[in-house]
Design a protein around this motif. Structure first.
Motif, PDB file in Angstrom:
ATOM      1  N   TYR A 729      69.156  35.221  18.034  1.00  0.00           N
ATOM      2  CA  TYR A 729      70.599  34.985  18.196  1.00  0.00           C
ATOM      3  C   TYR A 729      71.147  35.799  19.365  1.00  0.00           C
ATOM      4  O   TYR A 729      71.963  35.328  20.147  1.00  0.00           O
ATOM      5  CB  TYR A 729      71.334  35.337  16.892  1.00  0.00           C
ATOM      6  CG  TYR A 729      70.946  34.419  15.761  1.00  0.00           C
ATOM      7  CD1 TYR A 729      71.697  33.285  15.478  1.00  0.00           C
ATOM      8  CD2 TYR A 729      69.803  34.667  14.995  1.00  0.00           C
ATOM      9  CE1 TYR A 729      71.330  32.423  14.457  1.00  0.00           C
ATOM     10  CE2 TYR A 729      69.431  33.816  13.968  1.00  0.00           C
ATOM     11  CZ  TYR A 729      70.188  32.698  13.708  1.00  0.00           C
ATOM     12  OH  TYR A 729      69.825  31.842  12.702  1.00  0.00           O
ATOM     13  N   ASP A 733      72.831  33.877  22.898  1.00  0.00           N
ATOM     14  CA  ASP A 733      74.297  33.829  22.995  1.00  0.00           C
ATOM     15  C   ASP A 733      74.766  34.937  23.947  1.00  0.00           C
ATOM     16  O   ASP A 733      74.758  36.118  23.600  1.00  0.00           O
ATOM     17  CB  ASP A 733      74.863  34.008  21.568  1.00  0.00           C
ATOM     18  CG  ASP A 733      76.389  33.940  21.510  1.00  0.00           C
ATOM     19  OD1 ASP A 733      77.041  34.184  22.546  1.00  0.00           O
ATOM     20  OD2 ASP A 733      76.910  33.671  20.415  1.00  0.00           O
ATOM     21  N   HIS A 734      75.180  34.538  25.156  1.00  0.00           N
ATOM     22  CA  HIS A 734      75.590  35.516  26.189  1.00  0.00           C
ATOM     23  C   HIS A 734      76.663  36.450  25.710  1.00  0.00           C
ATOM     24  O   HIS A 734      76.633  37.645  25.951  1.00  0.00           O
ATOM     25  CB  HIS A 734      76.125  34.783  27.419  1.00  0.00           C
ATOM     26  CG  HIS A 734      75.053  34.111  28.193  1.00  0.00           C
ATOM     27  ND1 HIS A 734      73.975  34.797  28.690  1.00  0.00           N
ATOM     28  CD2 HIS A 734      74.880  32.806  28.555  1.00  0.00           C
ATOM     29  CE1 HIS A 734      73.170  33.949  29.313  1.00  0.00           C
ATOM     30  NE2 HIS A 734      73.692  32.737  29.245  1.00  0.00           N
ATOM     31  N   ASP A 735      77.657  35.837  25.076  1.00  0.00           N
ATOM     32  CA  ASP A 735      78.814  36.616  24.640  1.00  0.00           C
ATOM     33  C   ASP A 735      78.379  37.649  23.603  1.00  0.00           C
ATOM     34  O   ASP A 735      78.734  38.827  23.680  1.00  0.00           O
ATOM     35  CB  ASP A 735      79.869  35.660  24.057  1.00  0.00           C
ATOM     36  CG  ASP A 735      81.123  36.398  23.645  1.00  0.00           C
ATOM     37  OD1 ASP A 735      81.550  37.298  24.388  1.00  0.00           O
ATOM     38  OD2 ASP A 735      81.664  36.084  22.560  1.00  0.00           O
ATOM     39  N   ALA A 777      78.620  33.243  15.736  1.00  0.00           N
ATOM     40  CA  ALA A 777      79.195  32.085  16.453  1.00  0.00           C
ATOM     41  C   ALA A 777      80.158  31.317  15.545  1.00  0.00           C
ATOM     42  O   ALA A 777      81.265  30.930  15.953  1.00  0.00           O
ATOM     43  CB  ALA A 777      78.079  31.171  16.944  1.00  0.00           C
TER      44      ALA A 777
END
Ligand code: GLG
Length: 833
Positions: A729, A733-735, A777
């Motif tokens: 994960y 997911d960049h953020d 997310a």
């Protein structure tokens, strides 16, 4: 006929009800009389504390008469009564609640106003009775309120801790624990009952004796005696129907305690032992959902159970003498979690050793008397006591536990699974191993008539995952009673504006029948009612903003969305998931300060167990991130983060009525029920939460479309867990990666790089046991839905009103009636004056 909705200018604490002048005058005279003759001061000299004491003395005049009536009614009717054994009762403050339940709040407010005093300020003088950690203890307190209100014969039994849950201070962003001396200046609600003192044996050894008929019996020679002194706290039912008793035991030393040592000339040693006896009720263990495993903790448990059982027996014998055939028909005992389990062998011991019953007679009674409520599936909360501690403190009880176990394994277990040793070792009360242990939950299940969980999903997991073998043996033993909260404290007393709205639309009886509030649904589309509802919320937010300013110095805008997470700090409750989201929001605001988002205030309150390092690190992280964000002019006040110190019942009463969003974000399957989730919904907050505990039943009532549900379900968690890899994960997911890495920098802790790294370590290197990254997310997306809805004032108001209107089943009166009908077989009694 419903009054015009828009007319009132109700503020958070004022009602427009007309108050009877004669009653105000009488109340005023009583307060002044008590100020002079009970407290020994006068209106000109009196401190706020003295005024508060005089108010309590006035209220007590009402309470004690009703208490006697209640007790006489129950004694005369002699029907079954429940005895609620709990190591925790988180009562909070009693003044406003008692005034409300006696329907004297408005009278008292007016009376004090005539003295030039503000009732809310006077009531701030009262220390919280913080004799509990969190949900479990607060549930016991709500249940006492409902037992009294619904007129069930009952007694609550617990420990009179000298120090309740620690007071939390925040210094340089970190939690510091300070003692909570709630009785430093005495507690005017409680009454000591020296006539009901008990002496409790402890320690020593068991001697085997052979009776003249050749049978063996055991004689316990304890090494010491502890005195148990009862303190009674009256619990007033709504509209004064009946007054229940909460009896809390304080430990003292007896002369016998140090008799031998003293005789041997050990004066100093004898004094040391005296302080040991007095240590037993000194402090509440500050762990929520984790066992302490300490000798002193078992001693506390045994002490209050032994005192309570003797009290129960004494009262039973007053009407039934030495005939125990009616005992189980008259006495139900509820075990609030495994903490009071030791009451089981203690009742066996009293019946066999002191009352002369046979083992079989004693077991027949005991197994019809007890019921057990499980409050958590967390393995670290399931109490297991080393056998050696039992040998030292309670040798006779250990012998009885062995006997119960032997008969269980060779009786029902052998009959169902002949010769199956594997199942026997699983079901045994004794866990074998290097250190042999007593499994308290197994003893509870084997003995109890009923075993219940506290929300539908939790009860299912108790039956299917925690005790599957027992469920095969006794499928009908397992049941559910979904938790509830008292609407008297959690709407009527703490949200007067909303209470008045309900008075207008639902009539005045809704605090006794919360289903009545459902009529508000009919008005949920009407603008004037939406406006009134949101005006109440706004007033509550203005009041909270003032409190926030006082407690933290941070200014917040009451027009912003108030997003609240208040509860004990625990990894499974995932305050760090909330924090990661806040960081990602902050990051996006830095990237685009002009974006059109709803201004938000994130409000936290949480105590961490003093030895729970990661929990304390999370508190520090929230404060560090908050400090940075609150002082960053670039984001133009669109985001604020506040951590309110010393979260407790009285603070909850100010926070909950002011919330827009209720964060209930535990990993699915871990929060047994939750109870603040119910309080928030009742007060018109929308739940942003997982499908866990009672959240599931809340959205069943209020509609999934009126809340923000996200994340993995219980089944998905169970499925994912064995193959879960948080790095997947993190890398995808960049953020998420950016905010997790941010924790490793010194951005939020200038000059202290790595100060927040333990959180990253737990999420990545320690496997993220509560699947924070897996739900990130989905959590973010739920927040976006919330933002969007908040922009539409009418739609938001409608959803908030529907939430509030549909919480009828979460009144603790409903929970208590479930227990009374399905578990205790109690009948409600009309109290005669
Ligand atoms: C608990 C649970 C909560 C539950 C409360 C009352 O963690 O989910 O609502 O008891 O049943 N162990 C607890 O404090």
């Amino acid at each position: 006929p419903v009054k015009a909705a828009a007319k009132t200018s109700t503020s958070a604490t004022q009602t427009t009800a007309t108050v009877d002048k004669a009653q105000v005058k009488a109340f005023k005279e009583q307060v002044e009389k008590h100020l002079r003759t009970t407290i020994g001061t006068s209106p000109v000299k009196a401190s706020k504390l003295a005024w508060w004491q005089a108010v309590v003395a006035t209220v007590n005049e009402d309470i004690f008469g009703r208490l006697t009536d209640t007790q006489q009614t129950h004694a005369k009717n002699d029907t079954r009564a429940v005895h609620y054994l709990s190591a925790e009762f988180l009562m909070g403050r009693l003044t406003i609640n008692n005034l409300t339940n006696l329907e004297k709040f408005d009278v008292a407010r007016e009376a004090l106003k005539e003295f030039g005093l503000d009732i809310n300020e006077i009531c701030e003088e009262e220390p919280d009775m913080a004799l509990g950690n969190g949900g479990l203890g607060r549930l016991a307190a709500c249940f006492m309120d409902s037992l009294a209100t619904c007129n069930y014969p009952c007694v609550g039994y617990g420990i009179h801790y000298e120090n309740g849950l620690f007071r939390q201070e925040i210094r340089a962003g970190k939690q510091v624990e300070r003692p909570d001396s709630w009785r430093e200046y005495g507690c005017p609600w409680e009454a000591c009952r020296p006539e009901s003192v008990q002496n409790i044996p402890l320690g020593g050894y068991v001697e085997k004796q052979t009776a003249p008929d050749g049978s063996q019996c055991s004689v316990w020679h304890p090494s010491s005696m502890i005195k148990g002194v009862p303190w009674d706290i009256p619990v007033v039912g709504y509209r004064g129907s009946s007054v229940a008793i909460l009896r809390l035991w304080e430990s003292r030393s007896t002369e016998q305690f140090n008799w031998d040592v003293f005789n041997a000339g050990g004066y100093v040693d004898a004094q040391a032992e005296k302080s040991l006896a007095e240590t037993i009720s000194k402090v509440l263990y500050p762990n929520d959902s984790t066992e302490a495993g300490k000798e002193l903790r078992l001693t506390q448990q045994y002490f209050f159970c032994a005192c309570s059982l003797r009290d129960i027996l004494r009262r039973y014998k007053r009407s039934h003498h030495n005939d125990f055939s009616e005992f189980a028909a008259k006495i139900a005992i509820q075990l609030n979690d495994t903490h009071p389990t030791i009451a089981i062998p203690e009742l066996m011991r009293l019946l066999i050793d002191e009352e002369g019953l046979s083992y079989d007679q004693a077991w027949d009674i005991t197994s019809k008397t007890f019921n057990y409520t499980n409050h958590t599936l967390l393995p670290e909360a399931l109490e297991k006591w080393p056998v050696y501690i039992f040998e030292k403190l309670l040798p006779r009880h250990l012998e009885l536990i062995y006997e119960i176990n032997f008969r269980f394994l060779n009786g029902p277990v052998e009959a169902k699974w002949p010769g199956n040793n594997e199942i026997k070792s699983r079901l045994s009360i004794i866990e074998e191993g290097e250190v042999r242990k007593v499994r308290m939950a197994n003893l509870c299940v084997i003995t109890s008539e009923h075993v219940n969980g506290v929300a539908k999903i939790h009860s299912k997991l108790v039956k299917e995952n925690l005790f599957p073998d027992y469920a095969q043996l006794w499928p009908n033993k397992f049941c559910n009673v979904t938790n509830g909260v008292t609407p008297r404290r959690w709407i009527l007393s703490c949200n007067r504006g909303l209470a008045e709205l309900y008075n207008d639309v639902a009539g005045k009886d809704w605090p006794l029948d919360l289903d009545k509030c459902e009529v508000l649904k009919k008005y949920a589309d009407k603008k004037e009612y939406q406006d009134r509802f949101m005006k109440i919320k706004h007033d509550n937010k203005v009041a909270l903003a003032k409190t926030i300013k006082e407690l933290t110095g941070v200014e917040v805008d009451p027009n912003a969305m108030f997003d609240v997470q208040v509860k004990r700090l625990h990894e499974y409750k995932r305050q760090h998931l909330n924090l990661l989201y806040i960081m990602s929001l902050y990051k996006s605001l830095l990237e685009d300060p002009d974006q059109d988002i709803v201004p938000q205030v994130f409000i936290f309150g949480a105590k961490a167990a003093p030895a729970y390092t990661l929990a304390k690190d999370i508190i520090f992280a929230i404060n560090a991130v908050g400090e940075k964000i609150n002082n960053d002019l670039r984001i133009k006040g669109k985001l604020k983060v506040v951590f309110l110190p010393n979260y407790r019942v009285s603070l909850a009463e100010k926070i909950i009525p002011a919330a827009d969003i209720s964060e209930q974000i535990s990993t699915a399957g871990y929060e047994a029920s939750g109870t603040s989730n119910m309080k928030f919904s009742m007060n018109g907050a929308l739940t942003l939460g997982t499908m866990d505990g009672a959240n599931i039943e809340i959205v069943e009532q209020a509609g999934i479309e009126n809340n923000f549900i996200f994340g993995l379900s219980v089944d998905e968690v169970l499925e994912l867990k064995p193959r879960y890899n948080p790095w997947d994960y993190y890398n995808a997911d960049h953020d998420l990666k950016a905010v997790v890495d941010w924790l490793d920098s010194d951005f939020f802790t200038p000059g202290q790089p790595g100060a927040l790294s333990s959180i990253k370590t737990s999420l990545l290197n320690n496997g993220d046991p509560f699947l924070v990254l897996a739900d990130f997310a989905s959590y973010k997306e739920a927040h976006q839905r919330a933002q969007k809805l908040f922009k539409d004032k009418a739609k938001w108001a409608r959803a908030a009103m529907i939430n509030s209107a549909t919480m009828g089943i979460f009144s603790s009166d409903r929970s208590i009636r479930d227990y009374a009908e399905n578990i205790w077989t109690l009948r409600s009694q009309i109290v005669k004056k």
